[in-house]
Design a protein around this motif. Structure first.
Motif, PDB file in Angstrom:
ATOM      1  N   LEU A  56       0.848  -1.187   0.000  1.00 45.49           N
ATOM      2  CA  LEU A  56       0.000   0.000   0.000  1.00 45.49           C
ATOM      3  C   LEU A  56       0.886   1.241   0.000  1.00 45.49           C
ATOM      4  N   VAL A  57       0.594   2.175  -0.898  1.00 48.09           N
ATOM      5  CA  VAL A  57       1.338   3.433  -0.960  1.00 48.09           C
ATOM      6  C   VAL A  57       0.339   4.565  -0.820  1.00 48.09           C
ATOM      7  N   LEU A  58       0.484   5.356   0.223  1.00 46.94           N
ATOM      8  CA  LEU A  58      -0.465   6.426   0.546  1.00 46.94           C
ATOM      9  C   LEU A  58       0.268   7.749   0.601  1.00 46.94           C
ATOM     10  N   HIS A  59      -0.210   8.731  -0.129  1.00 50.41           N
ATOM     11  CA  HIS A  59       0.359  10.071  -0.004  1.00 50.41           C
ATOM     12  C   HIS A  59      -0.682  11.013   0.596  1.00 50.41           C
ATOM     13  N   THR A  60      -0.214  12.136   1.132  1.00 50.36           N
ATOM     14  CA  THR A  60      -1.084  13.055   1.875  1.00 50.36           C
ATOM     15  C   THR A  60      -1.247  14.403   1.191  1.00 50.36           C
ATOM     16  N   ASP A  61      -0.813  14.537  -0.047  1.00 46.69           N
ATOM     17  CA  ASP A  61      -0.885  15.824  -0.746  1.00 46.69           C
ATOM     18  C   ASP A  61      -2.326  16.119  -1.172  1.00 46.69           C
ATOM     19  N   PRO A  62      -2.843  17.324  -0.918  1.00 50.61           N
ATOM     20  CA  PRO A  62      -4.233  17.605  -1.282  1.00 50.61           C
ATOM     21  C   PRO A  62      -4.479  17.687  -2.782  1.00 50.61           C
TER      22      PRO A  62
ATOM     23  N   VAL B 114       2.634   1.884  -8.953  1.00 54.05           N
ATOM     24  CA  VAL B 114       1.595   0.952  -9.402  1.00 54.05           C
ATOM     25  C   VAL B 114       2.159  -0.017 -10.441  1.00 54.05           C
ATOM     26  N   ARG B 115       3.039   0.469 -11.313  1.00 54.41           N
ATOM     27  CA  ARG B 115       3.626  -0.400 -12.338  1.00 54.41           C
ATOM     28  C   ARG B 115       4.447  -1.529 -11.720  1.00 54.41           C
ATOM     29  N   SER B 116       4.870  -1.337 -10.466  1.00 50.94           N
ATOM     30  CA  SER B 116       5.588  -2.392  -9.753  1.00 50.94           C
ATOM     31  C   SER B 116       4.658  -3.262  -8.918  1.00 50.94           C
ATOM     32  N   GLY B 117       3.349  -2.997  -9.005  1.00 54.53           N
ATOM     33  CA  GLY B 117       2.389  -3.820  -8.295  1.00 54.53           C
ATOM     34  C   GLY B 117       1.881  -3.233  -7.002  1.00 54.53           C
ATOM     35  N   ALA B 118       2.272  -1.988  -6.684  1.00 59.56           N
ATOM     36  CA  ALA B 118       1.806  -1.355  -5.452  1.00 59.56           C
ATOM     37  C   ALA B 118       0.364  -0.872  -5.605  1.00 59.56           C
ATOM     38  N   ILE B 119      -0.296  -0.657  -4.481  1.00 64.47           N
ATOM     39  CA  ILE B 119      -1.698  -0.237  -4.446  1.00 64.47           C
ATOM     40  C   ILE B 119      -1.752   1.238  -4.050  1.00 64.47           C
ATOM     41  N   PRO B 120      -2.300   2.117  -4.908  1.00 60.52           N
ATOM     42  CA  PRO B 120      -2.230   3.569  -4.653  1.00 60.52           C
ATOM     43  C   PRO B 120      -3.408   4.096  -3.855  1.00 60.52           C
ATOM     44  N   LEU B 121      -3.112   4.957  -2.884  1.00 65.34           N
ATOM     45  CA  LEU B 121      -4.120   5.595  -2.048  1.00 65.34           C
ATOM     46  C   LEU B 121      -3.726   7.058  -1.829  1.00 65.34           C
TER      47      LEU B 121
ATOM     48  N   PRO C 269      -8.575   3.844  -6.428  1.00 68.18           N
ATOM     49  CA  PRO C 269      -9.363   3.010  -7.340  1.00 68.18           C
ATOM     50  C   PRO C 269     -10.516   2.346  -6.589  1.00 68.18           C
ATOM     51  N   ALA C 270     -11.622   2.124  -7.278  1.00 70.82           N
ATOM     52  CA  ALA C 270     -12.846   1.653  -6.621  1.00 70.82           C
ATOM     53  C   ALA C 270     -12.628   0.405  -5.786  1.00 70.82           C
ATOM     54  N   MET C 271     -11.826  -0.532  -6.272  1.00 73.50           N
ATOM     55  CA  MET C 271     -11.662  -1.803  -5.562  1.00 73.50           C
ATOM     56  C   MET C 271     -10.947  -1.646  -4.231  1.00 73.50           C
ATOM     57  N   VAL C 272     -10.128  -0.601  -4.098  1.00 70.69           N
ATOM     58  CA  VAL C 272      -9.370  -0.427  -2.850  1.00 70.69           C
ATOM     59  C   VAL C 272      -9.797   0.830  -2.095  1.00 70.69           C
ATOM     60  N   LEU C 273     -10.849   1.500  -2.572  1.00 71.33           N
ATOM     61  CA  LEU C 273     -11.334   2.687  -1.872  1.00 71.33           C
ATOM     62  C   LEU C 273     -11.671   2.392  -0.412  1.00 71.33           C
TER      63      LEU C 273
ATOM     64  N   ILE D 198     -10.155   0.549   1.617  1.00 72.15           N
ATOM     65  CA  ILE D 198      -8.907   0.552   2.384  1.00 72.15           C
ATOM     66  C   ILE D 198      -8.527   1.986   2.731  1.00 72.15           C
ATOM     67  N   ALA D 199      -8.606   2.888   1.754  1.00 73.51           N
ATOM     68  CA  ALA D 199      -8.288   4.296   2.005  1.00 73.51           C
ATOM     69  C   ALA D 199      -9.233   4.876   3.051  1.00 73.51           C
ATOM     70  N   GLN D 200     -10.508   4.548   2.942  1.00 75.31           N
ATOM     71  CA  GLN D 200     -11.486   5.043   3.909  1.00 75.31           C
ATOM     72  C   GLN D 200     -11.204   4.509   5.306  1.00 75.31           C
ATOM     73  N   ALA D 201     -10.842   3.238   5.402  1.00 80.07           N
ATOM     74  CA  ALA D 201     -10.554   2.636   6.707  1.00 80.07           C
ATOM     75  C   ALA D 201      -9.321   3.272   7.340  1.00 80.07           C
ATOM     76  N   LEU D 202      -8.294   3.549   6.538  1.00 84.68           N
ATOM     77  CA  LEU D 202      -7.100   4.194   7.076  1.00 84.68           C
ATOM     78  C   LEU D 202      -7.408   5.609   7.554  1.00 84.68           C
ATOM     79  N   ALA D 203      -8.266   6.338   6.827  1.00 80.79           N
ATOM     80  CA  ALA D 203      -8.671   7.665   7.276  1.00 80.79           C
ATOM     81  C   ALA D 203      -9.374   7.578   8.627  1.00 80.79           C
ATOM     82  N   VAL D 204     -10.241   6.597   8.777  1.00 80.89           N
ATOM     83  CA  VAL D 204     -10.942   6.409  10.053  1.00 80.89           C
ATOM     84  C   VAL D 204      -9.936   6.090  11.158  1.00 80.89           C
ATOM     85  N   GLU D 205      -8.941   5.273  10.854  1.00 82.94           N
ATOM     86  CA  GLU D 205      -7.942   4.937  11.874  1.00 82.94           C
ATOM     87  C   GLU D 205      -7.113   6.152  12.276  1.00 82.94           C
ATOM     88  N   LEU D 206      -6.986   7.106  11.377  1.00 85.39           N
ATOM     89  CA  LEU D 206      -6.320   8.355  11.743  1.00 85.39           C
ATOM     90  C   LEU D 206      -7.189   9.193  12.677  1.00 85.39           C
ATOM     91  N   GLY D 207      -8.485   8.879  12.732  1.00 80.16           N
ATOM     92  CA  GLY D 207      -9.419   9.640  13.544  1.00 80.16           C
ATOM     93  C   GLY D 207     -10.337  10.513  12.726  1.00 80.16           C
TER      94      GLY D 207
END
Length: 235
Positions: free
Chosen positions: A93-99, A110-117, A145-149, A151-160
């Motif tokens: 999982l690769v997550l960036h915080t830039d608005p 992603v080309r190396s198989g990572a999942i973008p968030l 991407p829709a299939m991993v959205l 995951i992004a939402q769950a991580l946001a919740v874990e941040l509070g």
């Protein structure tokens, strides 16, 4: 030990945002494997005590979740540079915080198989543990991407944060809204405190604190209602 379902996390970027995100994820039960070096190692150590300082390629190879929190103009080059070094891992999982960026900027990973968030908590970070309380009452823009959205939402919740989905094409407009609100607030407060300081008011920031907070709170409440804004009652 990490609980079942938890992730090993690496933080790339030791400015005001990265260490705080790392501390929040650690508080949610994830295991921090390291953070990259920054310009203020004492502040980073205060937020992430005992966390190893590592070089980016080594850190990326060791983490299941990589959080990238670097200045806007550095993000594309960092992602592509790590791709050239073969650092990104399949299924990572690769997550960036830039608005302003969605997930397109993570394409080299992603080309190396990572999942973008893309997850942007909508707060003004101080780089201290005080931010952890702010996160608990904030929203976060999530793009993935829709299939991993989820995951992004769950991580946001874990941040509070409460996650709000922002489409890839809408990230520039979202970033403009964030910048407008932030710059306007700083500019207005700076002008007002300068005027008060000029007429001899000591601690002008403290003097205006309650007024500014209550005025912004009212404006935000009214912005959430169908009624138009009315001038604040200052009497």
């Amino acid at each position: 030990m990490t609980r079942a379902g938890r992730l090993s996390v690496g933080i790339v970027g030791a400015g005001h945002v990265g260490p705080v995100i790392g501390a929040a994820l650690a508080g949610a039960g994830h295991a921090l494997v390291g953070v990259t070096a920054g310009s203020d190692p004492d502040r980073t150590a205060a937020v992430l005590p005992g966390v190893a300082v590592m070089e980016p390629p080594e850190l990326v190879r060791a983490a299941q979740l990589v959080v990238i929190a670097v200045p806007h103009d550095q993000l594309p080059g960092l992602v592509s540079g790590l791709a050239e070094l073969g650092a990104w891992q399949p299924g990572q999982l690769v997550l960036h915080t830039d608005p302003a960026y969605g997930t397109d900027v993570l394409e080299p990973a992603v080309r190396s198989g990572a999942i973008p968030l893309a997850v942007h908590p909508a707060i003004s970070f101080t780089g201290t543990t005080l931010d952890l309380r702010q996160l608990q009452a904030s929203y976060a823009a999530v793009t993935a991407p829709a299939m991993v959205l989820p995951i992004a939402q769950a991580l946001a919740v874990e941040l509070g944060c409460e996650p709000v989905v922002i489409e890839e094409a809408d990230r520039p407009a979202y970033a403009e809204a964030i910048a407008t609100a932030s710059e306007f607030a700083r500019s207005i407060v700076g002008q007002a405190t300068g005027i008060l300081r000029g007429i001899g008011v000591e601690n002008p920031g403290g003097y205006l604190s309650a007024l500014v907070s209550s005025t912004f709170d009212r404006a935000l409440r009214e912005a959430s209602s169908p009624d138009p804004l009315s001038p604040p009652d200052l009497g």
